[in-house]
Write an enzyme that holds these catalytic residues in place. Structure first.
Site, PDB file in Angstrom:
ATOM      1  N   GLU A 331      11.495  14.659  42.004  1.00 59.53           N
ATOM      2  CA  GLU A 331      10.489  14.987  42.014  1.00 59.53           C
ATOM      3  C   GLU A 331       9.519  15.875  42.806  1.00 59.53           C
ATOM      4  O   GLU A 331       8.603  16.112  42.299  1.00 59.53           O
ATOM      5  CB  GLU A 331      10.735  14.417  43.689  1.00 59.53           C
ATOM      6  CG  GLU A 331      11.725  13.469  43.095  1.00 59.53           C
ATOM      7  CD  GLU A 331      11.333  11.896  42.649  1.00 59.53           C
ATOM      8  OE1 GLU A 331       9.542  12.158  42.586  1.00 59.53           O
ATOM      9  OE2 GLU A 331      11.544  10.879  42.304  1.00 59.53           O
ATOM     10  N   CYS A 387       1.841  29.643  45.958  1.00 60.33           N
ATOM     11  CA  CYS A 387       2.041  29.719  46.953  1.00 60.33           C
ATOM     12  C   CYS A 387       3.918  30.216  45.893  1.00 60.33           C
ATOM     13  O   CYS A 387       4.918  30.860  46.660  1.00 60.33           O
ATOM     14  CB  CYS A 387       2.732  28.819  47.877  1.00 60.33           C
ATOM     15  SG  CYS A 387       3.762  27.620  47.279  1.00 60.33           S
ATOM     16  N   GLU A 412      16.435  47.144  39.704  1.00 58.90           N
ATOM     17  CA  GLU A 412      16.674  46.314  38.346  1.00 58.90           C
ATOM     18  C   GLU A 412      15.072  46.539  37.368  1.00 58.90           C
ATOM     19  O   GLU A 412      14.110  46.465  38.972  1.00 58.90           O
ATOM     20  CB  GLU A 412      16.937  45.247  38.026  1.00 58.90           C
ATOM     21  CG  GLU A 412      18.522  45.119  38.274  1.00 58.90           C
ATOM     22  CD  GLU A 412      18.988  43.622  38.089  1.00 58.90           C
ATOM     23  OE1 GLU A 412      20.243  43.416  37.593  1.00 58.90           O
ATOM     24  OE2 GLU A 412      17.599  42.938  38.109  1.00 58.90           O
TER      25      GLU A 412
END
Length: 484
Positions: A331, A387, A412
Site C-alpha cells: 500500500e 516531502c 560519514e
C-alpha cells in the site's frame, strides 16, 4: 570509534524434527528444533549492552552450516518518536518511550549475496532469513525452562484461508511498451537518500483483539516496521517510525466493511487531527476489520506527501507480522505511485511486493516492472517525493553510526552498504568516506561524483511555485528562497 561487539551463537540442532506444533505463527506442520548458545567475546573491561550492536549466529539448516550476521536497525525510530493512546473518557495521552537500546535487527547470510534477514531478539530469536533463495523462520518454542527454538519454512505453516485476497486499488496494472531489463541490469541511481517518516495507527478493533495489551501491540508494530524498513532500504528509501497511535477508547474515524469508506475517513482524520500535532509524511491504519470482497488493504495512488491522501489501510494478522509488513509495503508502494504487477513481471520469487493478488507467502522483493518504474519515473516525480528529502537530522536517528548500513550518519560522508553490495563509485564502502577526487556520492545536485553547476534545476516546480536550483557547492537541492 565504536567498539564492535562480536557475539557468536551456536545453534545445536535437536536430534529430531517435530511433526506438528502450535507456535505464535500458527500451527507448524514440520520444523527443526534448535538451541541458541550465546558466546560473547568482549574486550577486557567493556560493558555489555542489553542488545549488542552487531551479532553473529552460526547454525545448521538441513545439516548445512550457515553464518548469520546481524546488525541493529539503528534507523528504525526517529529521535522524537512518540506513542499515543486514549483514556476511557477520550483524553489523549502521549509518551516518548526510550527506544535507543531496542532489539530489532537486519542481517545477511555469509557468502550468500542475495540473502536477507529481519530478526527480533527481544525474547529469544524471532523473525525470518532468506538462504539460497528460500525463506526460513525462527521462533522460540516457549517451553518451561528451555531455550529451544523452532526453524521452519513458511510452506509448513497451516494456512487459515487459502482463498486469494485482493488489494483494493484497481485499474493500476503495469503497462509499458518499453522492454524491461533483467533484474540484475536495473540500477537505482545514486540519488539523494529518501526518508518516509511514518506513523502507524492501531484502530480500536485491533486494540480489542489484543485485549488492550499495549506492550504486545507496540511489539507487533515494531516488528512490522523493522520488516518494512528492510524491504524499502533496497530502493534507498529509509522508512523511519516517527509515531504509533492506539485508538484505545474507540474509533477516531469510520471503520466499516467498505475499504474505500474506511480509507476516506482515515485520510480526513489524518489531515484534520494527526497532522496538526505530529509531523510525518505518511500514516498507515492497521485494522481488525475484515473488509468486503476479501480486500486486505487499500491506499490512494500517487499520493505521498498529500495532507489527506498520503495514507493506507491494512488488515492486521495477529500471528503473521511479516505478512502485515508485506501488505503495508504494497500500500505504501501505491502511495509512491507503483502500479500492480502484470503477468509478465517477475522478481525471482513466487510472490512480489506489488502483485495484485495478495499472497500468503512472504516476499521482500519488488519486481523488475516495479524497479523499472521506480528508476525511470517515480524517483523523478516532484509531486510524490517533495516531502521525502527533508531527511531527519543525522542526530535525529537514534544510536551511534555504523558504516555499511546504507544510512548516512554522523561522521560519514556516504554509506552505500557493505563492500560486497556497494555499487557507488564515489563512496568507499569500507570507510564510508568519499573516494579520492569525489565531491559527493549522492544527492539531486551530484553527478558523476561532482557537484552540478550552479543554476541547474534540481526540483521542478509544482503549480504556481518556483523551481529549485543547485548552488554549485553542495550535493543537496536547496529550497528556493523565493518560494511562496
Amino acid at each position: 570509534m565504536i567498539q564492535v561487539l562480536l557475539v557468536t551463537i551456536c545453534l545445536a540442532v535437536f536430534p529430531y524434527q517435530g511433526s506438528s506444533i502450535i507456535l505464535e505463527s500458527g500451527n507448524i506442520d514440520d520444523y527443526e528444533v534448535v538451541y541458541p548458545r550465546k558466546v560473547t567475546a568482549l574486550p577486557k573491561g567493556a560493558v555489555q549492552q542489553k542488545y549488542e550492536d552487531t551479532m553473529q549466529y552460526e547454525f545448521k539448516v538441513n545439516e548445512e552450516p550457515v553464518v548469520l550476521h546481524l546488525e541493529k536497525n539503528k534507523g528504525l525510530f526517529s529521535k522524537d518518536y512518540s506513542e499515543t493512546h486514549y483514556s476511557p473518557d477520550g483524553r489523549e495521552i502521549t509518551t516518548y518511550p526510550p527506544v535507543e537500546d531496542h532489539c530489532y535487527y537486519h542481517g545477511r547470510i555469509q557468502n550468500d549475496a542475495d540473502s536477507t534477514a529481519s530478526i527480533s531478539a527481544c525474547n529469544g530469536l524471532k523473525g525470518h532469513f532468506k538462504l539460497q533463495g528460500e525463506t526460513y523462520f525462527i521462533e522460540p518454542l516457549k517451553l518451561p525452562d528451555s531455550e529451544a527454538h523452532a526453524v521452519f519454512k513458511y510452506e509448513n505453516v497451516e494456512k487459515e484461508d487459502e482463498a486469494p485476497k485482493m488489494c483494493g486499488v484497481t485499474e493500476t496494472n503495469w503497462e509499458s511498451d518499453e522492454p524491461i531489463k533483467k533484474l540484475s541490469q536495473i540500477m537505482i541511481p545514486p540519488e539523494q537518500q529518501r526518508y518516509i517518516e511514518l506513523v502507524i495507527v492501531a484502530d480500536h478493533r485491533m486494540y480489542t483483539k489484543y485485549d488492550g495489551d499495549k506492550t504486545e501491540i507496540s511489539s507487533k508494530i515494531y516488528e512490522t516496521a523493522n520488516n518494512l524498513n528492510e524491504i524499502y532500504r533496497h530502493l534507498k528509501i529509509h522508512v523511519v517510525l516517527i509515531g504509533l497511535e492506539m485508538w484505545s477508547s474507540g474509533e477516531l474515524s469510520k471503520v466499516t466493511l467498505s475499504a474505500d469508506e474506511t480509507l476516506d475517513s482515515f485520510g480526513e482524520w489524518r489531515e484534520r487531527d494527526l497532522l496538526q500535532r505530529k509531523r510525518h509524511d505518511n500514516a498507515q491504519l492497521l485494522t481488525g476489520m475484515i473488509f468486503n470482497e476479501k480486500i486486505e488493504g487499500r491506499a490512494y495512488k500517487e499520493s505521498m506527501c498529500d495532507p489527506k491522501r498520503s495514507v493506507g489501510i491494512v488488515r492486521d494478522h495477529r500471528t503473521r507480522p511479516h505478512l502485515v509488513a508485506n501488505r503495508m509495503a504494497h500500500e505504501l508502494g501505491h502511495n509512491l505511485g507503483f502500479h500492480h504487477d502484470g503477468d509478465s513481471c517477475t522478481c525471482g520469487a513466487n510472490s512480489c511486493i506489488m502483485s495484485a493478488t495478495v499472497s500468503n507467502e512472504p516476499s521482500s522483493r519488488f519486481s523488475d516492472c516495479s524497479l523499472f518504474q521506480y528508476s525511470s519515473d517515480i524517483i523523478h516525480n516532484p509531486f510524490t517525493s517533495r516531502c521525502l528529502y527533508n531527511e531527519p537530522s543525522k542526530t535525529d536517528i537514534v544510536s551511534p553510526s555504523v558504516c555499511g548500513n546504507y544510512y548516512m550518519e554522523v561522521g560519514e560522508d556516504c554509506d552505500c552498504g557493505p563492500p560486497a553490495n556497494c555499487q557507488n563509485p564515489c563512496c568507499d564502502a569500507a570507510t564510508c568516506r568519499l573516494t579520492p577526487g569525489s565531491q559527493c556520492a549522492d544527492g539531486l545536485c551530484c553527478d558523476q561524483c561532482r557537484f552540478m553547476k550552479k543554476g541547474t534545476i534540481c526540483r521542478i516546480a509544482r503549480g504556481d511555485d518556483l523551481d529549485d536550483y543547485c548552488n554549485g557547492i553542495s550535493a543537496g537541492c536547496p529550497r528556493n528562497p523565493f518560494h511562496a
